[in-house]
Design an enzyme around this catalytic site. Structure first.
Site, PDB file in Angstrom:
ATOM      1  N   ASN A 443       0.874  -1.178   0.000  1.00 14.96           N
ATOM      2  CA  ASN A 443       0.000   0.000   0.000  1.00 14.96           C
ATOM      3  C   ASN A 443       0.907   1.221   0.000  1.00 14.96           C
ATOM      4  O   ASN A 443       1.480   1.580   1.018  1.00 14.96           O
ATOM      5  CB  ASN A 443      -0.892  -0.030   1.252  1.00 14.96           C
ATOM      6  CG  ASN A 443      -1.735   1.234   1.371  1.00 14.96           C
ATOM      7  OD1 ASN A 443      -1.874   1.991   0.398  1.00 14.96           O
ATOM      8  ND2 ASN A 443      -2.281   1.472   2.554  1.00 14.96           N
ATOM      9  N   LYS A 445       0.201   4.277  -0.371  1.00 13.37           N
ATOM     10  CA  LYS A 445      -0.427   5.481   0.190  1.00 13.37           C
ATOM     11  C   LYS A 445      -0.163   6.665  -0.768  1.00 13.37           C
ATOM     12  O   LYS A 445      -0.167   6.468  -1.979  1.00 13.37           O
ATOM     13  CB  LYS A 445       0.068   5.766   1.601  1.00 13.37           C
ATOM     14  CG  LYS A 445      -0.009   4.534   2.505  1.00 13.37           C
ATOM     15  CD  LYS A 445       0.237   4.869   3.932  1.00 13.37           C
ATOM     16  CE  LYS A 445       0.277   3.566   4.727  1.00 13.37           C
ATOM     17  NZ  LYS A 445       0.216   3.753   6.142  1.00 13.37           N
ATOM     18  N   HIS A 530      -9.533   1.618   4.996  1.00 15.01           N
ATOM     19  CA  HIS A 530      -8.246   1.853   5.658  1.00 15.01           C
ATOM     20  C   HIS A 530      -8.443   2.881   6.777  1.00 15.01           C
ATOM     21  O   HIS A 530      -9.210   3.841   6.625  1.00 15.01           O
ATOM     22  CB  HIS A 530      -7.214   2.358   4.636  1.00 15.01           C
ATOM     23  CG  HIS A 530      -5.813   2.285   5.176  1.00 15.01           C
ATOM     24  ND1 HIS A 530      -5.336   3.191   6.072  1.00 15.01           N
ATOM     25  CD2 HIS A 530      -4.810   1.404   4.962  1.00 15.01           C
ATOM     26  CE1 HIS A 530      -4.083   2.883   6.396  1.00 15.01           C
ATOM     27  NE2 HIS A 530      -3.743   1.787   5.725  1.00 15.01           N
ATOM     28  N   GLU A 532      -6.722   5.271   7.778  1.00 19.21           N
ATOM     29  CA  GLU A 532      -6.428   6.669   7.440  1.00 19.21           C
ATOM     30  C   GLU A 532      -7.626   7.317   6.749  1.00 19.21           C
ATOM     31  O   GLU A 532      -7.930   8.488   6.962  1.00 19.21           O
ATOM     32  CB  GLU A 532      -5.168   6.736   6.568  1.00 19.21           C
ATOM     33  CG  GLU A 532      -3.913   6.473   7.405  1.00 19.21           C
ATOM     34  CD  GLU A 532      -2.765   5.849   6.618  1.00 19.21           C
ATOM     35  OE1 GLU A 532      -2.806   5.848   5.376  1.00 19.21           O
ATOM     36  OE2 GLU A 532      -1.832   5.328   7.279  1.00 19.21           O
ATOM     37  N   GLU A 602      -5.815  -4.584  10.675  1.00 20.07           N
ATOM     38  CA  GLU A 602      -4.741  -3.607  10.853  1.00 20.07           C
ATOM     39  C   GLU A 602      -4.948  -2.845  12.158  1.00 20.07           C
ATOM     40  O   GLU A 602      -5.743  -1.890  12.203  1.00 20.07           O
ATOM     41  CB  GLU A 602      -4.747  -2.610   9.688  1.00 20.07           C
ATOM     42  CG  GLU A 602      -4.454  -3.243   8.350  1.00 20.07           C
ATOM     43  CD  GLU A 602      -3.815  -2.238   7.400  1.00 20.07           C
ATOM     44  OE1 GLU A 602      -2.718  -2.520   6.924  1.00 20.07           O
ATOM     45  OE2 GLU A 602      -4.389  -1.158   7.182  1.00 20.07           O
ATOM     46  N   GLY A 608       2.414   2.239  10.709  1.00 25.15           N
ATOM     47  CA  GLY A 608       3.432   3.265  10.521  1.00 25.15           C
ATOM     48  C   GLY A 608       4.123   3.691  11.807  1.00 25.15           C
ATOM     49  O   GLY A 608       4.832   4.691  11.830  1.00 25.15           O
ATOM     50  N   SER A 648       3.183  -2.180  10.493  1.00 20.41           N
ATOM     51  CA  SER A 648       4.633  -2.287  10.677  1.00 20.41           C
ATOM     52  C   SER A 648       5.167  -3.688  10.410  1.00 20.41           C
ATOM     53  O   SER A 648       6.097  -4.151  11.071  1.00 20.41           O
ATOM     54  CB  SER A 648       5.028  -1.831  12.083  1.00 20.41           C
ATOM     55  OG  SER A 648       4.680  -0.484  12.259  1.00 20.41           O
TER      56      SER A 648
HETATM   57  C1  PEP Z   1      -0.887   0.324   6.111  1.00 23.47           C
HETATM   58  O1  PEP Z   1      -0.909   1.528   5.959  1.00 23.47           O
HETATM   59  O2  PEP Z   1      -1.767  -0.412   5.641  1.00 23.47           O
HETATM   60  C2  PEP Z   1       0.236  -0.249   6.850  1.00 23.47           C
HETATM   61  C3  PEP Z   1       0.151  -1.470   7.290  1.00 23.47           C
HETATM   62  O3  PEP Z   1       1.305   0.561   7.072  1.00 23.47           O
HETATM   63  P1  PEP Z   1       2.725   0.153   7.741  1.00 23.47           P
HETATM   64  O4  PEP Z   1       3.119  -1.182   7.171  1.00 23.47           O
HETATM   65  O5  PEP Z   1       3.668   1.253   7.353  1.00 23.47           O
HETATM   66  O6  PEP Z   1       2.485   0.092   9.212  1.00 23.47           O
END
Ligand code: PEP
Length: 686
Positions: A443, A445, A530, A532, A602, A608, A648
């Protein structure tokens, strides 16, 4: 990640769990003693002369001891966590009230919380409960977040074993005598010496509290023997010592039919004396009458003494003699010391030279054929009956082993020892049992220009060419990239996803991109829900449900994200949160529609941030999500649904996460921005 609040809950869980197990077990060792203690508490409402009073107190004793032990065991194993935590709060609240009552009304001198093993005064008991009550509340507050040794699917087994184990254990201690004897009349005690020692201790304490009263000039004063006054004082009198706090342990004072106390004669006799004890013959079992009568007859012929010891009235004794043919002489003693001496009615206590060399319940008396051999053994110098063996409690043993295995598995998981096995065992299992795919999805972003995006795809394509892949690879990219990277990825194993689509099919929605447009650009997937987008663009359940419908209607596969924020995890609400997110969105889909969706769990606190859910945490919640799917859509659809982990995830933790049986891959943010970091994650599936 484990928050300070959860650490506190874990500490509180261990403390309350251990106390409950210890107090439950110590009471369960002596169910009759616990029933007697309950009888003391209930004395104002329950008359012990009523025939069914002992049945009530014994039932309460079984329920209380087993309940306490099970609560503690369930808390420590982490099974039925919320229920156990709720019940332990209720338990400690109830116990706090009882100990307050006991402090104010003084119905008992010792609370009996730990059986006869540890004695606490009512004040100490109240303080203990006042400490444990808030601790149990801390456990309840975060019950869902507590670690556990067994999964939801496995927990019935240790639960059943624990229930059966404790009930069998109590039944054993009830029918035979307590496995461990914490009372003063245990086998091996030299009763003569112990009573003499207690007498001299009491004398010394009394002497120490004796005061000599002297008078001078109309003033009277008390003096200790070491500190007597000069001759100007006149002796008045001796004030006898008293010691209200001293409680005698031994109250062994049997009387013959003439009312003469004969303890001295019994304790100084170097020969063997058999005492058949029952507080009341009317309530004694008639189960071993033949054995008892044989014991008496043969004891006489071998020159041993044999007495029945009871608090029964003359009528009760006569009825017993009539019923059983008993012809042994009877001694009279208070019921309380008889109950302290033995917990089975009737029970046999054997003295030799004042020492207790055997104690048995009527169910364990030697058979008629064994009596001669048994009586001869009693005469052997130094013979003391061996302690009962623990090995008889097979079920308890089995439960203990299961618990140890659970711990070992838990720590093995912590130390990643099971990783190797899981790779070997779970992957074939998953493939055989279900259609679900392993997936690694990136992803991006709002990162990468168009040129950077196309360069990435070319590089990844080259890196993957000729490689045997064990998962599907998807790249989620901004709208502007979709058409170019989709045509670049054609013929490669890389699938393309949009990071969003509109909640409207088409029309005057300036700046929006519809699901149909996404599909027409060559993308096959779309990331929806998501965190965000939920947080920054206000996408709620209604909007997301609409987006999912439009995506499916246009042939796109939604990669639908769910997960809790930090506060929700700390409050132990993560299970509830994902359940609500699913119920408010995807669960309105038909089974056929749902079968096309990919889920991504998630945890928002891990996105992040560099904080990752541990593999155990991920597995736990993925299994919970799958369980929800089973409930909603049935086993087949639940089994076929790929559930990805996101937050992460990187090259160093991917293998462990993906090795979990319910983690089918990852949704990767930061680590999907360079092929160098992304490739090892794909390879984690090798
Ligand atoms: C995400 O934004 O879906 C995500 C898992 O980000 P990260 O791997 O950077 O934590």
């Amino acid at each position: 990640m484990i928050s300070p609040r959860l650490i506190l809950a874990e500490i509180a869980r261990v403390l309350t769990g251990v106390v409950l197990i210890v107090s439950g077990l110590l009471k369960a060792i002596d169910p009759v003693g616990s029933a007697l203690k309950i009888g003391e508490y209930l004395a104002p409402v329950l008359d012990e002369r009523w025939a069914w009073s002992s049945l009530i107190t014994l039932t309460l004793s079984f329920v209380l001891c087993a309940g306490e032990f099970l609560l503690g065991a369930f808390l420590l194993m982490g099974i039925y966590r919320r229920l156990s935590a709720r019940l332990s709060v209720a338990f400690f609240a109830g116990m706090t009230l009882i100990s307050l009552y006991s402090l104010l009304a003084d119905p008992v001198s010792d609370c009996g919380c730990f059986g006869d093993a540890i004695h606490l005064t009512p004040l100490e008991t109240l303080l203990k409960n006042l400490l444990l009550l808030p601790l149990s509340y801390l456990v309840l507050r975060d019950a869902r977040g507590l670690r556990h040794l067994y999964s939801r699917r496995e927990r019935w087994l240790p639960a059943v074993l624990a229930v059966v184990g404790i009930v069998v254990f109590m039944e054993r201690n009830y029918r035979h005598l307590p496995l461990v004897d914490f009372r003063p009349y245990r086998v091996g005690t030299n009763l003569g010496e112990a009573i003499a020692e207690e007498d001299s201790t009491l004398q010394a304490r009394l002497l120490a509290s004796t005061r000599y009263l002297y008078e001078r000039g109309g003033v009277t004063k008390a003096f200790t023997p070491e500190n007597l006054p000069d001759s100007s004082w006149h002796f008045v009198r001796v004030q006898d010592g008293e010691d209200a706090t001293y409680r005698a342990k031994y109250d062994f004072a049997p009387m013959d039919s003439l009312g003469n106390v004969c303890s001295e004669a019994l304790l100084t006799d170097p020969g063997v004396t058999l005492l058949l004890l029952a507080p009341h013959w009317s309530r004694a079992s008639e189960g071993s009458i033949d054995e008892i009568n044989e014991l008496y007859t043969q004891s006489l012929s071998m020159g041993y003494r044999f007495y029945g010891v009871t608090a029964s009235s003359a009528e009760e004794i006569a009825a017993w003699r009539y019923l059983t043919g008993a012809s042994y002489p009877m001694l009279h003693m208070d019921a309380t010391p008889i109950r302290t001496m033995i917990r089975a009615y009737p029970g046999l206590l054997v003295l030799r030279g004042g020492q207790i060399i055997d104690k048995r319940s009527y169910v364990d008396l030697p058979t008629v054929e064994e009596v001669t051999h048994y009586l001869h053994r009693l005469r052997e110098p130094g013979y003391i009956a061996p302690a009962p063996s623990l090995a008889r409690s097979y079920l308890l043993l089995a439960w203990g082993i299961l618990l140890i295995l659970g711990f070992l598995r838990f720590w093995a998981r912590k130390l990643h020892l099971t990783l190797y096995l899981k790779k070997r065992i779970h992957y074939p299992y998953k493939r055989k049992r279900s259609m679900r795919k392993n997936i690694v999805a990136g992803n991006w972003k709002m990162n990468k220009t168009l040129q950077e995006g196309t360069a990435f795809i070319s590089e990844l394509k080259t890196a993957l060419s000729g490689k045997a892949l064990h998962c599907e690879v998807i790249i989620g990219a901004p709208f502007i990239h979709l058409a170019s990277i989709a045509s670049l990825a054609e013929g490669s194993p890389i699938g393309i996803a949009a990071e969003n689509c509109a909640d409207k099919a088409e029309g005057a929605y300036t700046g929006e991109v519809s699901a149909a447009m996404v599909a027409s650009a060559g993308a096959r997937y779309v990331i929806l829900g998501h965190s965000e987008r939920r947080a920054y663009y206000g996408e709620d359940n209604a909007i997301l449900t609409e987006k999912v419908r439009l995506a499916l209607a246009n042939g796109l596969t939604p990669i639908f994200c769910i997960g809790e924020v930090k506060e929700e995890r700390e409050a132990g609400k993560h299970f509830q949160v994902v359940e609500e997110q699913l119920a408010g969105t995807l669960f309105s889909l038909s089974p056929e529609e749902f079968g096309k969706v990919i889920l991504a769990y998630e945890p928002v606190w891990a996105i992040g941030t560099g904080l990752t859910a541990t593999s155990a945490q991920a597995q736990e919640i993925h299994a919970h999500i799958r369980h929800l799917l089973v409930k909603k859509y049935g086993e087949q659809i639940a089994n076929d649904c790929s559930i990805l982990y996101g937050g992460s995830c990187n090259a160093s933790n991917a293998a462990e996460l993906f090795a979990q049986p319910d983690v089918d891959g990852g949704l990767i943010g930061g680590a999907s921005l360079s092929v160098e970091k992304f490739l090892p994650i794909i390879e984690a599936f090798h």
